[in-house]
Design an enzyme around this catalytic site. Structure first.
Site, PDB file in Angstrom:
ATOM      1  N   SER A  45     -70.917 -34.224  91.688  1.00  0.00           N
ATOM      2  CA  SER A  45     -72.195 -34.170  92.387  1.00  0.00           C
ATOM      3  C   SER A  45     -72.847 -32.834  92.087  1.00  0.00           C
ATOM      4  CB  SER A  45     -71.994 -34.331  93.897  1.00  0.00           C
ATOM      5  OG  SER A  45     -73.241 -34.334  94.568  1.00  0.00           O
ATOM      6  N   GLU A  46     -74.161 -32.857  91.772  1.00  0.00           N
ATOM      7  CA  GLU A  46     -74.786 -31.633  91.282  1.00  0.00           C
ATOM      8  C   GLU A  46     -74.889 -30.518  92.312  1.00  0.00           C
ATOM      9  OE1 GLU A  46     -78.504 -34.424  91.616  1.00  0.00           O
ATOM     10  OE2 GLU A  46     -76.375 -34.650  91.176  1.00  0.00           O
ATOM     11  N   ASN A  47     -74.601 -30.817  93.585  1.00  0.00           N
ATOM     12  CA  ASN A  47     -74.575 -29.723  94.562  1.00  0.00           C
ATOM     13  C   ASN A  47     -73.277 -28.931  94.496  1.00  0.00           C
ATOM     14  OD1 ASN A  47     -73.418 -32.150  95.680  1.00  0.00           O
ATOM     15  ND2 ASN A  47     -73.271 -31.102  97.637  1.00  0.00           N
TER      16      ASN A  47
END
Length: 217
Positions: A45-47
């Site tokens: 997940s890009e977070n």
């Protein structure tokens, strides 16, 4: 016709052993629930999470562990957390094997619009622009038509684009479609959906070759 879980279940069949996979907001987040148990997959997940698991059961949520859509998630043994710079280094460095995104529109050329509806307030394009610019394998999860029954698989997108010519495959509630240089190629149809139904729901060029099998989900 498929529901959101059915779309996610069909896309899960595209996930291969050893893949690193980025899941976008919406239907794509459900894919983690349906991946085969006999393969190893790392969801990113890009977070800043690598090693996402299925959604938590009610009462077992941890508000500090979330995906890019701010939904609570679980993590698998060996999962890691890191900053956005490291996360986007993975994405821009093309270390993600498969990107699964939602979309509001996809054109027959593989253009995708999934971040803005004019006149509505939005926070920005976010990580989607990096994902579509960097990924070599993009699958879109979406409904075939909007609430008014109008096609979302178009000749040309009417909404602001996120990426150009980047989508490889689309799984909707009606069909599995591959984006080719000649247009949308119909690969599979959802249970109970006819080829004619799909033709009527698709504005862009739809290529139909031979008998179209029914999806196995």
């Amino acid at each position: 016709m498929l529901d959101k879980n059915g779309i996610a279940k069909r896309i899960a069949q595209e996930v291969k052993d050893g893949y690193y996979v980025n899941l976008g907001i919406g239907i794509p987040t459900l894919v983690a629930n349906f991946v085969r148990e006999d393969i190893e997959v790392e969801f990113q997940s890009e977070n800043g999470v690598l090693g996402m698991g299925p959604f938590p059961f009610e009462g077992e949520e941890d508000a500090d562990i979330i995906n890019a859509g701010k939904q609570t998630i679980t993590t698998l043994p060996g999962a890691s957390f890191f900053d956005s710079a490291t996360s986007f280094g993975m994405i821009r460095g093309q270390h993600v094997d498969l990107t699964i995104l939602g979309a509001m529109e996809v054109s027959e050329h593989g253009d995708i619009a999934n971040w803005k509806i004019p006149g509505k307030m939005v926070k920005g394009m976010g990580g989607a622009m990096d994902l579509v610019a960097s990924a070599e394998n993009i699958i879109v999860a979406m409904m075939h038509t909007n609430r008014a029954g109008e096609s979302k698989l178009l000749k040309n997108c009417s909404l602001p684009l996120t990426g150009v010519g980047c989508v490889k495959k689309i799984v909707t509630n009606m069909a599995v479609i591959e984006v080719t240089p000649k247009g949308f190629q119909l690969l599979e149809r959802a249970p109970g959906v006819s080829v004619e139904d799909i033709k009527l729901a698709t504005e862009g060029i739809l290529i139909i070759e031979g008998e179209i099998p029914e999806m196995k989900v």
